[in-house]
Design a protein around this motif. Sequence first.
Motif: not given
Length: 273
Positions: A171-179, A207-210, A244-247, A268-271
């Motif tokens: 699949y296509g996977i989009a990720t986002y990170e703060p700049a 992409l790292p595992a969650l 924890n971070g963007f979806a 969404l990574e959760i802790v």
Amino acid sequence: MFTIGDFAHLGRVSVRMLRHYDAVGLLPPAHVDPGSGYRFYTAAQLHRLNRLVALKDLGLTLEQVRVMLDEELSVEQLHGMLSLRRAELRQQIVADSARLRRVEARLRAIEKEGAMPADDVVVKPVPSARIARLTATAASYGPEDIGPVIQPLYPELLSRVERAGVPITGYGIATYEPAESDAVLVRAGVTVSVDPSDAYDFEVVDLPALAQAATIVHRGLMDDVDATYQAVATWIEANGYRQNGFAREVYLNYGDGDPADWVTELQLEIVKP
């Protein structure tokens, strides 16, 4: 000669506007009957009227219009100015249409408040994934900034991957990170199974595992994702987790067929705090 009424019809303006243009000295009639006061115009005056209206529609004040008319702009100069204004208006229409779609999406999200059950959330680990990706920067995470950035990224990425002969394996996977500041790095990716190489004009990364992610399926356009985000946010808060971070956006079926059938999984990574 033409009466003011006939001239107004020919010039597609109102009689009231012609009287106003006469009063301010922009377009006096060719002749005024001394007995009746009736105004009469000639066909040649339509040239000045057309330029007057065109310049006014460019957003110029009447005084600015007067100066430009007195300078007797050439047809080429006027055409260039109108073409530029046409392009600006088209851009404004596109921007206003996008803004309208965002407002409508927010209204739909408000209408669905409380209607989408939070128990649609599934908690699961997300394995690592190897993807080919391109990156660009959006001014913010708002849809008005994300959409214009990510939408052209995917066609470009798919074109480059195809040219490189790299098969897409998932699949296509989009990720986002703060700049910096409110800016966001937008990363459009597709799943592949090749090794990274400098020969590609795109990145190949893992992409790292969650360890634990709150996931929820969104159906339809991503323009309407607000209600889905509200549902998962309600679940995260109710169950004592912290995001924890963007979806991540996993496009299970997106871009083909009826948009109502498009499916995206939000991860969404959760802790625990």
